[in-house]
Write a protein that holds these residues in place. Sequence first.
Motif, short mmCIF file in Angstrom:
data_model
loop_
_atom_site.label_atom_id
_atom_site.label_comp_id
_atom_site.label_asym_id
_atom_site.label_seq_id
_atom_site.Cartn_x
_atom_site.Cartn_y
_atom_site.Cartn_z
N ILE A 284 -3.35 1.99 8.91
CA ILE A 284 -3.65 1.90 7.53
C ILE A 284 -3.68 3.44 6.95
N ILE A 285 -4.33 4.37 7.61
CA ILE A 285 -4.22 5.61 7.32
C ILE A 285 -2.73 6.27 7.51
N LEU A 286 -1.95 5.88 8.46
CA LEU A 286 -0.70 6.36 8.62
C LEU A 286 0.17 6.00 7.25
N THR A 287 -0.01 4.90 6.69
CA THR A 287 0.75 4.21 5.75
C THR A 287 0.39 5.12 4.67
N VAL A 288 -0.83 5.56 4.42
CA VAL A 288 -1.11 6.36 3.19
C VAL A 288 -0.53 7.72 3.27
N LEU A 289 -0.56 8.13 4.70
CA LEU A 289 0.29 9.44 4.95
C LEU A 289 1.60 9.40 4.60
N ASN A 290 2.27 8.38 5.12
CA ASN A 290 3.67 8.05 4.68
C ASN A 290 4.04 8.09 3.14
N ILE B 88 6.09 11.62 1.34
CA ILE B 88 7.22 11.34 0.66
C ILE B 88 7.16 11.46 -0.77
N GLY B 89 5.68 11.06 -1.23
CA GLY B 89 5.56 11.01 -2.76
C GLY B 89 5.37 12.51 -3.03
N LEU C 28 0.72 -1.18 0.04
CA LEU C 28 0.09 -0.24 -0.03
C LEU C 28 0.98 1.35 -0.15
N PHE C 29 1.70 1.13 0.86
CA PHE C 29 2.80 2.41 1.03
C PHE C 29 3.35 2.52 -0.34
N ALA C 30 3.95 1.48 -0.82
CA ALA C 30 4.84 1.52 -2.15
C ALA C 30 3.80 1.97 -3.44
N ASN C 31 2.64 1.53 -3.38
CA ASN C 31 1.88 1.93 -4.54
C ASN C 31 1.44 3.63 -4.42
N VAL C 32 1.05 3.99 -3.10
CA VAL C 32 0.87 5.44 -2.88
C VAL C 32 2.14 6.29 -3.22
N PHE C 33 3.32 5.63 -2.60
CA PHE C 33 4.48 6.50 -2.95
C PHE C 33 4.64 6.64 -4.41
N ASN C 34 4.57 5.51 -5.14
CA ASN C 34 5.06 5.59 -6.79
C ASN C 34 3.92 6.40 -7.39
N ASP C 35 2.91 6.08 -7.45
CA ASP C 35 1.77 6.75 -7.85
C ASP C 35 1.67 8.48 -7.72
N VAL C 36 1.74 8.86 -6.30
CA VAL C 36 2.04 9.96 -6.17
C VAL C 36 2.88 10.71 -6.75
N PHE D 120 7.81 13.98 8.01
CA PHE D 120 7.86 13.78 6.34
C PHE D 120 6.52 14.57 5.73
N LEU D 121 5.37 13.97 6.29
CA LEU D 121 4.18 14.69 5.53
C LEU D 121 4.25 16.29 5.55
N PHE D 122 4.55 16.88 6.59
CA PHE D 122 4.60 18.38 6.54
C PHE D 122 5.56 18.76 5.65
N ILE D 123 6.79 18.17 5.62
CA ILE D 123 7.91 18.50 4.67
C ILE D 123 7.36 18.46 3.21
N GLY D 124 6.68 17.09 2.89
CA GLY D 124 6.41 16.97 1.78
C GLY D 124 5.18 17.98 1.14
N ILE D 125 4.20 18.05 1.88
CA ILE D 125 3.07 19.18 1.64
C ILE D 125 3.60 20.57 1.58
N LYS D 126 4.46 20.95 2.43
CA LYS D 126 5.05 22.26 2.25
C LYS D 126 5.93 22.40 0.95
N TYR D 127 6.58 21.49 0.56
CA TYR D 127 7.82 21.69 -0.62
C TYR D 127 6.69 21.78 -1.71
#
Length: 277
Positions: free
Chosen positions: A160-166, A170-171, A90-98, A258-265
């Motif tokens: 599960i939500i935490l995994t999606v946020l990860n 990063i994505g 789930l993490f890999a798919n979200v990271f890759n697709d995002v 990481f979520l904060f950094i990703g959104i901010k960036y």
Amino acid sequence: MNKDKIIIDSKLSSFFSLNEVLKYRSLLNNLAKRDFLIRYKQAFAGVLWALVKPLFSILVFGYISSKINQSQNTATNFLFVAAAMLLWQLFANVFNDVSNSIIGNSNLFSKVYFPKIIIPLSTIMVCLVDFLISLIILIVLFVVTGQSIHWHILLAPLFIILTVLNGLGIGLYFATINVKYRDVKFIVPLILQFGMYLTPVIFSTSYYLDRLPTCLHWLFCLNPMVGAIDGFKYALFGGDAIYNFSYFIGSICVSFLFLFIGIKYFYKFERSFVDYI
């Protein structure tokens, strides 16, 4: 006739706004439906691929884990690996697709204004559908092994939500870099491939920490997926799935950092996307 106007200035969309996303929820739903249809269009097995891909990984790595751990209960060992593997995928798919979402939808940018965060968010909905389908594997293994279910399972959606946020955090960072440097599409698969071996997917966190010098324990737990996977295992199986509570909390804190950094960036460079696409 009065028309609604959107004034784009320096204060608009400076950071994530749930109200702004909800305002464009119809676009979010349409993009998610489109991505789902594209993923399985003219696929012979259709949505069954959401079962086939993780099942193959579970069989291979479950076998490896059983042999190395010399497990007496192979079916239960496969269950533990399956729980971690499904969450990692789930993490890999979200990271890759995002990370590839902005480049993949560059044709939308010049047509009409909308918050660009809608694009990566729409890809997450498809990944969640795949994950929910793949949970059939976990349910079957629970039945086969006779694993009991307790109240801790109520915590499972949180991890599960935490995994999606990860994956999202990063994505988004890599999606922003990907706009300017197209090498990212080659880097992300490498990160995911090696990252899995540095995450308690095949083996438990205790397996890694028992074999690492004490001074490197904190470095291992800077991996945001350590907290997500250990928490998910605890929700499903209870017991001592959380090896060290301080490391567990630290990993979760890294997730939100990481979520904060990703959104901010992402929002910092959002307006310059069209200059490179």
